[in-house]
Design an enzyme around this catalytic site. Structure first.
Site, mmCIF file in Angstrom:
data_model
loop_
_atom_site.group_PDB
_atom_site.id
_atom_site.type_symbol
_atom_site.label_atom_id
_atom_site.label_comp_id
_atom_site.label_asym_id
_atom_site.label_seq_id
_atom_site.Cartn_x
_atom_site.Cartn_y
_atom_site.Cartn_z
ATOM 1 N NE ARG A 1 -2.852 -1.552 3.145
ATOM 2 C CZ ARG A 1 -3.252 -1.376 4.399
ATOM 3 N NH1 ARG A 1 -4.003 -0.339 4.716
ATOM 4 N NH2 ARG A 1 -2.910 -2.239 5.348
ATOM 5 C CG ASN B 1 34.230 40.182 6.301
ATOM 6 O OD1 ASN B 1 33.634 40.034 5.237
ATOM 7 N ND2 ASN B 1 33.742 40.870 7.307
ATOM 8 C CB SER C 1 31.707 42.026 -2.902
ATOM 9 O OG SER C 1 31.366 42.393 -1.589
#
Ligand code: UD1
Ligand code: MG
Length: 449
Positions: free
Chosen positions: A16, A362, A390
């Site tokens: 099932r 960082n 960045s």
């Protein structure tokens, strides 16, 4: 000291479920159902003398999941009594005095209930069989427990029961604690002359009674007996299990702002004063130390968070992530198989994979560790106190030395020494008045049209 052995029945394929995966391997709170059962059995005081899992043919995956516990294969599914008998060889030579029989598809059964059953088995009257009974809201389909002043007399399956017996509300959960000496002799006497033509484990009660042995019922809560046969029941079991895990987390000193939106794995470990905002999911293998804050919409698996770490919102930690004391992993940051050392910050929009980010480094927004070259994964090592500007691509394997600076927008393919500056930025070109000239020229062109 009493000794207990256990037989876990897991031979059913679970038609099932409509799944290729054997039923007992479907996870509840990130752990296969059968592992919940074996895990609970393991926590019984005094431990287990041995544990055998009865599986069906072609269920190597189940055997692997329960290893190192031995398995016994039930070639033909001839009933629960026949299933337990398949464990006979594996139990041979056992000096246990009680054998617990538990179903592999009943993941919510608790240690407390199993302990009560073992205690009853060892207790007054030396009962041959202790049956875990319950009173379900709807008893349809369950075996009924026929009791008398002497205790339990027999178990009658729904299909074999009379009208009067069907009116009994006390039902068989399937869990039993059986006198180990009697287990095999009783099972060998079980026949299959019944509505289903199966060898019923439940028949051992009537047989023990006819030998003059007593049998007793221990009652438990319906919620614990939930057997999973379908995806719907799997979701029900998940809901109950999550509620228990949320409760446990809060009892142990975590704050859950909206507990119903937080999902744990059975093995999640949380320290004290952990703050969990709404909509956080813990996959398997997560350990969180004290004082950690996990903001909304984080997804963690296989990760360790040191004390005071801040995570998210919207952070994804994949297996092998170790974020150490006081570090911050922020918004839309994915970390995989990496160590972010104490006090380091990866605050926005970054992918850190197969890397070390040194203490107090960082990592700027948009930094990507390019860990995959299309064939293999490579390591990135970022030193302590380094500053990665960045939008930097770190093409691994690569090392950025301690305290080094990487200028924003760089694509680094070679190592950067400690204390150096690295940048791959193209020089800026400026032409004064260029835009004014362009506007004038375009105005003339458009006028002529
Ligand atoms: C069984 C009990 C019933 C009880 C109910 C509780 C018997 C005869 N009946 O009924 O009294 O109320 O459970 O849920 O025991 N299994 C095997 N091999 C087999 C048959 C079953 O391993 O040959 C395993 C199944 O995978 C399952 C468990 O035993 O985990 C129970 O089997 P199932 O067919 O669901 O028994 P029920 O008919 O529900
Ligand atoms: Mg059943």
């Amino acid at each position: 000291m009493t000794k207990t052995a256990a037989v876990v029945l897991a031979a059913g394929m679970g038609t099932r479920m409509k799944s290729r995966l054997p039923k007992v391997l479907h996870p509840v709170a990130g752990r296969p159902m059968v592992a919940h059962v074996t895990g609970t059995l393991e926590t019984l005081a005094g431990g287990l003398e041995r544990l055998v899992v009865v599986i069906g043919p072609d269920m190597d995956a189940v055997a692997q999941a329960v290893a190192p516990y031995p398995t016994a294969v039930q070639e033909d599914r001839l009933g629960t009594g026949h299933a337990v008998l398949q464990a006979r060889d594996a139990l041979d030579g056992s000096d246990a005095d009680t054998v617990l029989v538990v179903y592999g598809d009943t993941p919510l059964i608790t240690r407390e209930t199993l302990a009560r059953m073992v205690a009853a088995r060892q207790g007054a009257g030396n009962p041959a069989v202790v049956v875990l009974g319950f009173r379900p809201a709807d008893p349809t389909g369950y075996g009924r427990l026929v009791t008398s002043a002497d205790g339990l007399e027999a178990i009658v399956e729904q299909k074999d029961a009379t009208e009067v017996q069907r009116a009994i509300t006390l039902c068989n959960s399937g869990v039993m604690a059986i006198d180990a000496q009697m287990l095999v002799p009783l099972l060998e006497r079980v026949g299959n002359d019944n509505a289903k033509g199966e060898y019923y484990l439940t028949d051992i009660v009537g047989l023990a009674r006819s030998d003059g042995r007593s049998c007793v019922v221990v009652e438990g809560a319906e919620q614990e007996m939930l057997g999973v046969n379908s995806r719907l029941e799997l979701a029900q079991a998940e809901r109950v299990c999550q509620d228990l895990l949320r409760r446990k987390a809060m009892e142990n000193g975590a704050t859950l702002v909206a507990p119903e939106t937080v999902f744990f794995s059975a093995d999640t470990v949380l320290g004290r004063d952990v703050q969990i905002e709404p909509f956080v999911t813990f996959g398997p293998g997560v350990t969180v130390a004290d004082g950690v804050t996990i903001k909304s919409f984080c997804h963690l698996e296989g990760a360790t968070l040191g004390s005071g770490v801040t995570l998210g919102p919207h952070a994804r930690l994949r297996p092998g992530t170790d974020v150490q004391e006081g570090a911050r992993v922020g918004t839309f940051v994915e970390v995989k198989n990496s160590r972010v050392e104490a006090g380091a910050q990866v605050n926005h929009l970054a992918f850190i994979g197969d890397a070390r980010v040194g203490a107090k480094a960082n990592i700027g927004a948009g930094t990507i560790t390019c860990n995959f070259d299309g064939f293999e994964k490579h390591h990135t090592d970022i030193g302590a106190g380094a500053f990665v500007g960045s939008n930097t691509a770190l093409v691994a394997p690569i090392t950025v030395g301690d305290r080094a600076f990487v200028g924003a927008g760089s694509t680094l393919t070679r190592d950067v020494p400690a204390d150096a500056l690295a940048l791959t930025r193209a020089d800026l070109t400026q032409r004064e008045g260029w835009a004014t000239r362009l506007h004038r020229r375009m105005a003339r062109v458009l006028d002529k049209r």
